[in-house]
Design an enzyme around this catalytic site. Sequence first.
Site, PDB file in Angstrom:
ATOM      1  N   SER A 142       0.342   1.850   4.003  1.00 23.68           N
ATOM      2  CA  SER A 142       0.256   1.388   5.417  1.00 23.68           C
ATOM      3  C   SER A 142       1.216   1.960   6.454  1.00 23.68           C
ATOM      4  O   SER A 142       0.874   2.538   7.729  1.00 23.68           O
ATOM      5  CB  SER A 142       0.316  -0.065   5.668  1.00 23.68           C
ATOM      6  OG  SER A 142       1.716  -0.465   5.484  1.00 23.68           O
ATOM      7  N   ASN A 143       2.333   2.229   5.716  1.00 21.80           N
ATOM      8  CA  ASN A 143       3.490   2.384   7.247  1.00 21.80           C
ATOM      9  C   ASN A 143       3.282   4.640   7.258  1.00 21.80           C
ATOM     10  O   ASN A 143       2.988   5.117   7.856  1.00 21.80           O
ATOM     11  CB  ASN A 143       4.955   3.185   6.651  1.00 21.80           C
ATOM     12  CG  ASN A 143       5.439   1.564   6.981  1.00 21.80           C
ATOM     13  OD1 ASN A 143       6.085   1.547   8.410  1.00 21.80           O
ATOM     14  ND2 ASN A 143       5.400   0.345   5.456  1.00 21.80           N
ATOM     15  N   HIS A 174      12.726   0.771   5.156  1.00 23.15           N
ATOM     16  CA  HIS A 174      13.582  -0.511   4.055  1.00 23.15           C
ATOM     17  C   HIS A 174      13.449  -1.553   5.071  1.00 23.15           C
ATOM     18  O   HIS A 174      13.393  -1.665   6.273  1.00 23.15           O
ATOM     19  CB  HIS A 174      14.948  -0.262   4.218  1.00 23.15           C
ATOM     20  CG  HIS A 174      15.635  -0.979   2.743  1.00 23.15           C
ATOM     21  ND1 HIS A 174      15.708  -1.067   2.123  1.00 23.15           N
ATOM     22  CD2 HIS A 174      16.439  -2.530   3.468  1.00 23.15           C
ATOM     23  CE1 HIS A 174      15.905  -1.784   0.802  1.00 23.15           C
ATOM     24  NE2 HIS A 174      16.508  -2.759   2.234  1.00 23.15           N
TER      25      HIS A 174
HETATM   26  C1  GRF Z   1       7.687  -1.193   3.279  1.00 26.49           C
HETATM   27  O1  GRF Z   1       7.616  -2.469   3.589  1.00 26.49           O
HETATM   28  C2  GRF Z   1       8.874   0.049   3.132  1.00 26.49           C
HETATM   29  O2  GRF Z   1       9.955  -0.627   3.794  1.00 26.49           O
HETATM   30  C3  GRF Z   1       9.192  -0.394   1.755  1.00 26.49           C
HETATM   31  O3  GRF Z   1       7.888   0.104   0.917  1.00 26.49           O
HETATM   32  C4  GRF Z   1       6.786  -0.375   1.752  1.00 26.49           C
HETATM   33  C5  GRF Z   1       6.010   0.582   2.037  1.00 26.49           C
HETATM   34  O4  GRF Z   1       4.871   0.197   3.124  1.00 26.49           O
HETATM   35  N1  GRF Z   1      10.269   0.657   1.696  1.00 26.49           N
HETATM   36  P1  GRF Z   1       3.853   0.944   2.646  1.00 26.49           P
HETATM   37  O5  GRF Z   1       3.209   1.428   1.171  1.00 26.49           O
HETATM   38  O6  GRF Z   1       4.151   2.013   3.902  1.00 26.49           O
HETATM   39  O7  GRF Z   1       2.109  -0.170   2.809  1.00 26.49           O
END
Ligand code: GRF
Length: 194
Positions: free
Chosen positions: A17-18, A114
């Site tokens: 999602s990021n 994070h």
């Molecule tokens: C996020 O909550 C990030 O902070 C952590 O892993 C998660 C990844 O989520 N490092 P996504 O795969 O980007 O949805």
Amino acid sequence: MAEDKKRVAVLISGNGSNLQALIDACENDEYYPAKIALVISNKADAYGLHRAKEHKIPSVIIPHKNYDSREDFDSALNKELKKYEIDIVCLAGFMRVLSSNFVNDWEGRMINIHPSLLPKHKGSHAVLDALAAGDTVTGCTVHHVVPKIDSGEIIIQKEVVIDPEDTEETLLEKIHEQEHIAYPEALKQLSESL
Ligand code: GRF
């Protein structure tokens, strides 16, 4: 402008999602100073790979299990980063610890997100740890990657209020919302500074 954009590789292991937030920022703003040029996953079934495909972004799967040592895996990573002429590496839910050599090679050009207000709650249970500690505020942090886990210089933090009725799931959802704002902002900042 297009040729001035920094070429970014996003390393993922899961949902991405990021990654999506970064893709959207790059695609929705013609003046955004970076473009996602490559997605690398260490897991063949990472949903983020579909996101890359949908946006016609090249992706590579490098299964860590195929490599005898961390160093060999990191060399395979570096080979792809070189091939795609990558300027900046964004770790986005990438669940592998990278070797110190690799991290030092990319110092100043590799960032991570994070789900806590670092230096609080380092490690992989940050959301549960904030709840267990009885914190009333948590959030997310985008920081430079250094050999010590979750310890590099902080670029951006966003706060999230913890309500008494929050569960891990509801809190994670609120943190994700802030992550999706914070990561594009941090990447913009870094891209402009290089
Ligand atoms: C996020 O909550 C990030 O902070 C952590 O892993 C998660 C990844 O989520 N490092 P996504 O795969 O980007 O949805």
